[in-house]
Design an enzyme around this catalytic site. Structure first.
Site, mmCIF file in Angstrom:
data_model
loop_
_atom_site.group_PDB
_atom_site.id
_atom_site.type_symbol
_atom_site.label_atom_id
_atom_site.label_comp_id
_atom_site.label_asym_id
_atom_site.label_seq_id
_atom_site.Cartn_x
_atom_site.Cartn_y
_atom_site.Cartn_z
ATOM 1 N N LYS A 112 0.831 -1.215 0.000
ATOM 2 C CA LYS A 112 0.000 0.000 0.000
ATOM 3 C C LYS A 112 0.871 1.273 0.000
ATOM 4 C CE LYS A 112 -4.156 -2.260 1.028
ATOM 5 N NZ LYS A 112 -3.599 -3.600 1.039
HETATM 6 C C1 LIG Z 1 -4.024 -4.750 0.321
HETATM 7 C C2 LIG Z 1 -3.168 -5.956 0.196
HETATM 8 C C3 LIG Z 1 -3.411 -6.965 -0.765
HETATM 9 C C4 LIG Z 1 -4.593 -6.913 -1.702
HETATM 10 O O1 LIG Z 1 -4.477 -5.926 -2.690
HETATM 11 P P1 LIG Z 1 -5.764 -5.426 -3.491
HETATM 12 O O2 LIG Z 1 -5.303 -4.273 -4.290
HETATM 13 O O3 LIG Z 1 -6.757 -5.019 -2.417
HETATM 14 O O4 LIG Z 1 -6.252 -6.563 -4.303
HETATM 15 C C5 LIG Z 1 -2.540 -8.050 -0.837
HETATM 16 N N1 LIG Z 1 -1.507 -8.164 0.017
HETATM 17 C C6 LIG Z 1 -1.245 -7.226 0.958
HETATM 18 C C7 LIG Z 1 -0.106 -7.433 1.886
HETATM 19 C C8 LIG Z 1 -2.051 -6.093 1.083
HETATM 20 O O5 LIG Z 1 -1.789 -5.175 2.030
#
Ligand SMILES: *Cc1c(COP(=O)(O)O)cnc(C)c1O
Length: 495
Positions: A112
């Site tokens: 993120k």
């Molecule tokens: C948010 C997240 C995901 C999922 O990503 P999306 O864009 O919501 O599909 C996968 N792995 C981690 C560690 C995340 O923080």
């Protein structure tokens, strides 16, 4: 020429990129999409000689056409700097028979950060462009990860402040410490006595409170949100797909024009949608492999064409993928419906009222780029151990879901296209699950206790993000009852 954005749910008026970033969600509840996906206007060979930041500019300039070159380059420089613990920003490492694209080198050691380190700068620039003088107050409810990444992104960004609510007894020890030790004069972290749903409802109520908005405006404030459907989070994620492809090109691992597969551990469908955008921009992609954990609503969707959220919600060791409504899928639905907003709106309406919708056969044919897979808790743990035993590489649980799905896919299809797996978190973030997959003796120990063990096992330096919170002082200790959330905000802002 200006690239405009429209809602997935109505033709309505079109807005510029900066307006779409400021609004987050369209007035009709739809998501903003560009009226067409732009094509790269420099060759992939040329990009293969560029840095991450230069690549980011080449991608973002095509989407955010109302930003000047200087504005966009400033946003990029401020985002992708020494907050990342490697110059490459998103390094690609080859282990076993796949390439792992490490998206966890930012401030909070999860993917993120890739988008949340630039969103605050895109947002403040957008505000300036649209003559907004108010300070932007980011209001967020978090179940753990997003809150910290947003705090880190917005900390000390001029013209903004951020207030994060989290369930006092509903996040992990590491997650809580990450948040309550957050520095930055413009950051506030508040625990509530309720659960995550309470936090989220409280935040929504404040967003929809017109009276509050008026009082805020009188005091020079306005709310905005940092959630994952903002186009200002999606576009920065396209960058690392272009970047990783061109690294393979630069290293001579692939020839010009050769296709690669991407495997993405998926929750809200934002990350993999960015890969789909990269393909549409001109990156040669074979398959986009959507990996789910036991909450396999997306796997079932790709198999059957039916999206059905009416099922048990399962808590897994990959919590950031424990999601039954993948919000960003709406942008793909719009696309495969032939950019038909009415059709998309009808399906989203059905999802809201009945919890499911079915796509037409014609739409299903347009999903040929994608294939779905899923991994059980057991598969996930086994994959962590297999890759560790074979290569010494330690991966986190989310990445392991993707890695497991890839190997099942490969056995089934014999597809030997070179494949990049999105690696979305550092193993340090999910130490207990990771270490007990490698050796049962670690079961039941907490993430903090396992930090040094993980360091010895993986040989990977303890990230700053982890080292810091072991010793950092607690800076936020406000706790309030769910019903007092608004009062707390009023007090913080001095309304
Ligand atoms: C948010 C997240 C995901 C999922 O990503 P999306 O864009 O919501 O599909 C996968 N792995 C981690 C560690 C995340 O923080």
């Amino acid at each position: 020429m200006e690239l405009m954005y429209q809602s997935t749910r109505s033709e309505g008026t079109k807005v510029t990129a900066s307006q779409a970033i400021l609004k987050g969600l369209a007035d009709d509840g739809g998501l903003f999409v560009p009226v067409s996906i732009p094509k790269l206007d420099v060759s992939l060979e040329d990009i293969s000689k560029m840095t991450y930041q230069e690549t980011a500019y080449e991608v973002m300039k095509l989407f955010f056409t109302d930003f000047t070159e200087n504005e966009l380059k400033t946003c990029i420089e401020r985002a992708y700097d020494s907050k990342f613990d490697t110059k490459e920003i998103a390094p690609l490492v080859k282990k076993s028979d796949a390439y792992y694209l490490e998206l966890f080198h930012g401030a909070t050691i999860a993917f993120k950060d890739m988008a949340l380190s630039i969103l605050p700068h895109l947002l403040t620039t957008s505000a300036k462009k649209n003559n907004i003088k108010n300070e932007i107050v980011i209001l967020t409810a978090t179940s753990g990860d997003t809150g910290k990444a947003a705090l880190a992104g917005f900390a000390d960004v001029e013209g903004t402040s951020i207030i994060v609510f989290y369930p006092k007894n509903g996040v992990s020890k590491i997650q809580e410490r990450q948040m309550v030790t957050q520095k930055g004069a413009n950051t506030k972290v508040v625990g509530i006595t309720g659960n995550f749903d309470d936090a989220q409802s409280g935040v929504k109520a404040m967003f929809n409170n017109k009276e509050l908005a008026k009082v805020m405006d009188e005091h020079g404030y306005q709310f905005s949100s940092a959630n994952s459907i903002n186009i200002g989070r999606l576009v920065p994620q396209v960058v690392y797909y272009v970047y990783s492809y061109t690294r393979l090109l630069a290293n001579g691992d692939i020839k010009a024009g050769e296709k690669v597969n991407f495997v993405v551990p998926t929750g809200n469908f934002g990350n993999i949608l960015a890969a789909f955008y990269a393909k549409n921009m001109g990156v040669p992609v074979g398959k986009l492999i959507c990996a789910s954990n036991e909450n396999k609503v997306l796997y079932d969707f790709f198999e059957t064409g039916v999206y059905d959220r009416n099922r048990e919600f399962i808590l897994t060791s990959s919590p950031s993928m424990d999601i039954l409504i993948s919000s960003n899928l709406e942008r793909l639905i719009f696309r495969i419906a032939g950019d038909d907003a009415k059709k998309t709106a009808d399906m989203m309406d059905a999802l809201k009222t009945t919890g499911k919708y079915t796509i037409t056969d014609e739409m299903k044919l347009k999903l040929a780029d994608f294939t779905g897979g899923w991994a059980s808790e057991e598969d996930t743990a086994k994959e962590i151990k297999r890759v560790f035993d074979e290569t010494g590489y330690v991966m986190d649980t989310h990445t392991a879901v993707a890695s497991s799905v890839y190997h099942t896919y490969k056995e089934k299809t014999n597809d030997d296209t070179k494949t990049i797996i999105a690696s979305t978190a550092s193993p340090y973030k999910f130490g207990t699950s990771v270490m007990s997959a490698i050796d049962k003796k670690y079961e039941g120990m907490d993430d903090f206790a396992l930090i040094d063990e993980l360091c010895k096992t993986s040989g990977v330096k303890i990230p700053n993000a982890v080292e810091e919170i072991r010793t950092a002082p607690v800076l936020h200790d406000t706790v309030c009852e769910t019903k007092d959330m608004q009062k707390t905000v009023e007090k913080i802002l001095g309304l």
